[in-house]
Design an enzyme around this catalytic site. Structure first.
Site, PDB file in Angstrom:
ATOM      1  N   ARG A 150       0.801  -1.237   0.000  1.00  0.00           N
ATOM      2  CA  ARG A 150       0.000   0.000   0.000  1.00  0.00           C
ATOM      3  C   ARG A 150       0.828   1.278   0.000  1.00  0.00           C
ATOM      4  O   ARG A 150       0.361   2.340   0.379  1.00  0.00           O
ATOM      5  CB  ARG A 150      -0.983   0.018   1.173  1.00  0.00           C
ATOM      6  CG  ARG A 150      -1.989  -1.104   1.088  1.00  0.00           C
ATOM      7  CD  ARG A 150      -3.125  -0.921   2.055  1.00  0.00           C
ATOM      8  NE  ARG A 150      -4.050  -2.011   1.910  1.00  0.00           N
ATOM      9  CZ  ARG A 150      -3.918  -3.186   2.488  1.00  0.00           C
ATOM     10  NH1 ARG A 150      -2.886  -3.417   3.278  1.00  0.00           N
ATOM     11  NH2 ARG A 150      -4.806  -4.130   2.298  1.00  0.00           N
ATOM     12  N   LYS A 198       0.499  10.965 -11.274  1.00  0.00           N
ATOM     13  CA  LYS A 198      -0.288   9.981 -12.039  1.00  0.00           C
ATOM     14  C   LYS A 198       0.631   8.815 -12.368  1.00  0.00           C
ATOM     15  O   LYS A 198       1.694   8.997 -12.969  1.00  0.00           O
ATOM     16  CB  LYS A 198      -0.777  10.602 -13.341  1.00  0.00           C
ATOM     17  CG  LYS A 198      -2.133  11.235 -13.260  1.00  0.00           C
ATOM     18  CD  LYS A 198      -2.612  11.497 -14.679  1.00  0.00           C
ATOM     19  CE  LYS A 198      -3.878  12.291 -14.716  1.00  0.00           C
ATOM     20  NZ  LYS A 198      -4.286  12.585 -16.091  1.00  0.00           N
ATOM     21  N   GLU A 245       4.961  18.284 -25.098  1.00  0.00           N
ATOM     22  CA  GLU A 245       4.275  18.507 -23.810  1.00  0.00           C
ATOM     23  C   GLU A 245       4.554  19.925 -23.287  1.00  0.00           C
ATOM     24  O   GLU A 245       3.711  20.526 -22.622  1.00  0.00           O
ATOM     25  CB  GLU A 245       4.676  17.463 -22.765  1.00  0.00           C
ATOM     26  CG  GLU A 245       4.292  16.011 -23.121  1.00  0.00           C
ATOM     27  CD  GLU A 245       2.817  15.651 -22.878  1.00  0.00           C
ATOM     28  OE1 GLU A 245       1.988  16.558 -22.670  1.00  0.00           O
ATOM     29  OE2 GLU A 245       2.493  14.440 -22.931  1.00  0.00           O
ATOM     30  N   LYS A 259       2.240  22.896 -13.946  1.00  0.00           N
ATOM     31  CA  LYS A 259       1.682  21.636 -13.441  1.00  0.00           C
ATOM     32  C   LYS A 259       1.500  21.694 -11.920  1.00  0.00           C
ATOM     33  O   LYS A 259       0.491  21.260 -11.380  1.00  0.00           O
ATOM     34  CB  LYS A 259       2.567  20.458 -13.851  1.00  0.00           C
ATOM     35  CG  LYS A 259       1.855  19.134 -13.690  1.00  0.00           C
ATOM     36  CD  LYS A 259       2.304  18.068 -14.633  1.00  0.00           C
ATOM     37  CE  LYS A 259       1.476  16.815 -14.419  1.00  0.00           C
ATOM     38  NZ  LYS A 259       1.981  15.665 -15.130  1.00  0.00           N
ATOM     39  N   GLU A 266      -7.744  15.176 -10.361  1.00  0.00           N
ATOM     40  CA  GLU A 266      -8.353  15.429 -11.675  1.00  0.00           C
ATOM     41  C   GLU A 266      -9.891  15.411 -11.655  1.00  0.00           C
ATOM     42  O   GLU A 266     -10.537  14.747 -12.454  1.00  0.00           O
ATOM     43  CB  GLU A 266      -7.839  14.401 -12.706  1.00  0.00           C
ATOM     44  CG  GLU A 266      -7.986  14.882 -14.134  1.00  0.00           C
ATOM     45  CD  GLU A 266      -7.382  13.921 -15.150  1.00  0.00           C
ATOM     46  OE1 GLU A 266      -6.173  13.993 -15.367  1.00  0.00           O
ATOM     47  OE2 GLU A 266      -8.133  13.115 -15.709  1.00  0.00           O
ATOM     48  N   ARG A 318      -7.586  19.928 -13.454  1.00  0.00           N
ATOM     49  CA  ARG A 318      -6.453  19.132 -13.957  1.00  0.00           C
ATOM     50  C   ARG A 318      -6.731  18.543 -15.341  1.00  0.00           C
ATOM     51  O   ARG A 318      -5.819  18.226 -16.080  1.00  0.00           O
ATOM     52  CB  ARG A 318      -6.105  18.024 -12.943  1.00  0.00           C
ATOM     53  CG  ARG A 318      -4.835  17.295 -13.330  1.00  0.00           C
ATOM     54  CD  ARG A 318      -4.281  16.401 -12.241  1.00  0.00           C
ATOM     55  NE  ARG A 318      -3.075  15.748 -12.718  1.00  0.00           N
ATOM     56  CZ  ARG A 318      -2.275  15.021 -11.976  1.00  0.00           C
ATOM     57  NH1 ARG A 318      -2.531  14.852 -10.696  1.00  0.00           N
ATOM     58  NH2 ARG A 318      -1.201  14.453 -12.498  1.00  0.00           N
ATOM     59  N   ASN A 360      -4.883  17.586 -20.057  1.00  0.00           N
ATOM     60  CA  ASN A 360      -5.060  16.524 -21.066  1.00  0.00           C
ATOM     61  C   ASN A 360      -5.310  17.101 -22.453  1.00  0.00           C
ATOM     62  O   ASN A 360      -5.690  16.353 -23.368  1.00  0.00           O
ATOM     63  CB  ASN A 360      -6.246  15.610 -20.680  1.00  0.00           C
ATOM     64  CG  ASN A 360      -5.993  14.907 -19.361  1.00  0.00           C
ATOM     65  OD1 ASN A 360      -4.848  14.712 -18.979  1.00  0.00           O
ATOM     66  ND2 ASN A 360      -7.053  14.531 -18.656  1.00  0.00           N
ATOM     67  N   HIS A 389      -4.926  15.184 -25.696  1.00  0.00           N
ATOM     68  CA  HIS A 389      -4.607  13.791 -25.378  1.00  0.00           C
ATOM     69  C   HIS A 389      -5.679  12.783 -25.790  1.00  0.00           C
ATOM     70  O   HIS A 389      -5.379  11.609 -25.985  1.00  0.00           O
ATOM     71  CB  HIS A 389      -4.272  13.642 -23.896  1.00  0.00           C
ATOM     72  CG  HIS A 389      -2.861  14.063 -23.575  1.00  0.00           C
ATOM     73  ND1 HIS A 389      -2.402  15.342 -23.816  1.00  0.00           N
ATOM     74  CD2 HIS A 389      -1.796  13.381 -23.077  1.00  0.00           C
ATOM     75  CE1 HIS A 389      -1.122  15.423 -23.466  1.00  0.00           C
ATOM     76  NE2 HIS A 389      -0.735  14.242 -23.014  1.00  0.00           N
ATOM     77  N   HIS A 433      -4.306   9.683 -27.764  1.00  0.00           N
ATOM     78  CA  HIS A 433      -4.439   8.277 -27.357  1.00  0.00           C
ATOM     79  C   HIS A 433      -5.100   7.453 -28.459  1.00  0.00           C
ATOM     80  O   HIS A 433      -4.774   6.276 -28.651  1.00  0.00           O
ATOM     81  CB  HIS A 433      -5.213   8.160 -26.044  1.00  0.00           C
ATOM     82  CG  HIS A 433      -4.422   8.629 -24.853  1.00  0.00           C
ATOM     83  ND1 HIS A 433      -4.950   8.745 -23.591  1.00  0.00           N
ATOM     84  CD2 HIS A 433      -3.134   9.023 -24.726  1.00  0.00           C
ATOM     85  CE1 HIS A 433      -4.020   9.187 -22.747  1.00  0.00           C
ATOM     86  NE2 HIS A 433      -2.916   9.362 -23.428  1.00  0.00           N
ATOM     87  N   HIS A 460       4.387   8.684 -27.889  1.00  0.00           N
ATOM     88  CA  HIS A 460       3.335   9.444 -27.203  1.00  0.00           C
ATOM     89  C   HIS A 460       3.444  10.948 -27.512  1.00  0.00           C
ATOM     90  O   HIS A 460       2.453  11.591 -27.883  1.00  0.00           O
ATOM     91  CB  HIS A 460       3.430   9.195 -25.695  1.00  0.00           C
ATOM     92  CG  HIS A 460       2.466  10.017 -24.909  1.00  0.00           C
ATOM     93  ND1 HIS A 460       1.106   9.779 -24.920  1.00  0.00           N
ATOM     94  CD2 HIS A 460       2.649  11.109 -24.106  1.00  0.00           C
ATOM     95  CE1 HIS A 460       0.505  10.676 -24.159  1.00  0.00           C
ATOM     96  NE2 HIS A 460       1.417  11.488 -23.649  1.00  0.00           N
TER      97      HIS A 460
END
Ligand SMILES: NC(=O)c1ccc[n+]([C@@H]2O[C@H](COP(=O)([O-])OP(=O)(O)OC[C@H]3O[C@@H](n4cnc5c(N)ncnc54)[C@H](O)[C@@H]3O)[C@@H](O)[C@H]2O)c1
Length: 289
Positions: A122, A144, A186, A228, A238, A242, A246, A249, A253, A267
């Protein structure tokens, strides 16, 4: 330019992001200053990182018992199998939560190692040492983590902030130009979200940034990380704000999925196409002029 330090404060964790040159050779001091101590450490190392950098890193961690694991960074290896391999090393060597796992690689390595760190008992200490421009400007901060599965990209994951991020510009000097352009994608995304001033800076200094010229590259990384930080401090999980990070994105994707997450389209390259689509789409819908 002097080393820059950003202090990120989220609900789950506060940590520093160090940006500068020769930082991996100062690791021992940075750990001390951050009061980060552990007796065992697993370093997951991108197999394309040159040996000279590994040697420097390992030399600076000789107060701890060190284990290393080579990682072949590609989207196929952003998988359950890789998580299992990392956890096996940790379990076999009886790692405690107070011990540490270090990601030494690009965005793929960081996402996988971060997820392994968040799920091992954990949550174990996690240090990210990003070695690609994309990872230094984006993926190494914000927490993330994740892996892909047959249903898509980054669909399994967690929000798990690192304990420390060290962005050493020297690591970027062995990156192929193609990967620098992926990082630029980015940075460009951040500037579009952030301010006209940053966009103009990027546009004007395109060549200086791609050629990793001292102050220009550090400022480009810094601006991107500051944006960021600002966003994730307000919306770590998010829920709303946030989502702006993206930008482009969803399209990106889709392109990556169509090409089977292969090296045909990285990417960052997909993000460039995605940004173009997002801007054109917004113009069509009269959401942007
Ligand atoms: N977690 C997040 O917030 C976040 C944000 C953006 C992107 N991402 C993820 O990041 C991934 C892309 O990251 P990336 O572009 O860094 O890709 P990557 O990790 O695949 O690295 C790119 C290539 O560079 C090589 N490499 C790494 N360091 C090197 C060095 N110093 N010298 C020479 N070669 C080196 C790698 O082996 C790889 O071939 C994607 O999976 C994307 O989904 C995550």
């Amino acid at each position: 330019m002097k080393q820059k330090i950003i202090k990120v404060k989220t609900k789950s964790k506060n940590y520093e992001v160090h940006i500068g040159t020769n930082l991996i050779s100062k690791l021992r001091n940075i750990l001390k200053k951050n009061k980060l101590s552990f007796s065992k450490c697993l370093i997951v190392i991108d197999s394309k990182i040159p040996k000279k950098f590994r040697t420097i890193l390992l030399r600076n961690l000789n107060d701890q018992k060190i284990f290393t694991l080579n990682f072949n960074a590609n989207e196929k290896n952003k998988s359950y199998l890789s998580i299992d391999k990392i956890h096996n090393v940790l379990f076999k060597n009886n790692f405690y939560r107070e011990d540490c796992i270090i990601s030494f690689g690009g965005g793929i390595t960081g996402d996988v190692v971060g997820y392994a760190a968040s799920t091992y008992k954990r949550g174990i200490k996690f240090i990210n040492i990003p070695s690609t421009l994309l990872a230094q400007v984006d993926s190494s901060i914000g927490g993330k983590t994740g892996i892909n599965n047959k249903f898509g990209k980054n669909l399994v994951g967690s929000f798990y902030q690192p304990d420390l991020v060290i962005s050493d510009i020297n690591l970027l000097r062995t990156l192929p130009k193609r990967e620098i352009i992926c990082g630029y994608a980015e940075i460009l995304k951040s500037s579009l979200i952030d301010s006209k001033k940053n966009f103009v800076f990027l546009d004007k200094n395109f060549n200086n940034i791609l050629n990793l010229k001292g102050n220009f590259i550090i400022n480009a990384i810094l601006n991107s990380c500051l944006l960021k930080k600002k966003i994730i401090e307000k919306d770590e999980k998010e829920k709303n704000l946030r989502k702006s990070l993206n930008l482009g994105h969803t399209f990106a994707h889709a392109y990556e999925a169509t090409l089977g997450y292969s090296k045909k389209l990285n990417h960052g390259e997909a993000v460039i196409f995605g940004l173009m689509n997002a801007v054109n789409f917004s113009k069509e819908k009269k959401l942007c002029i």
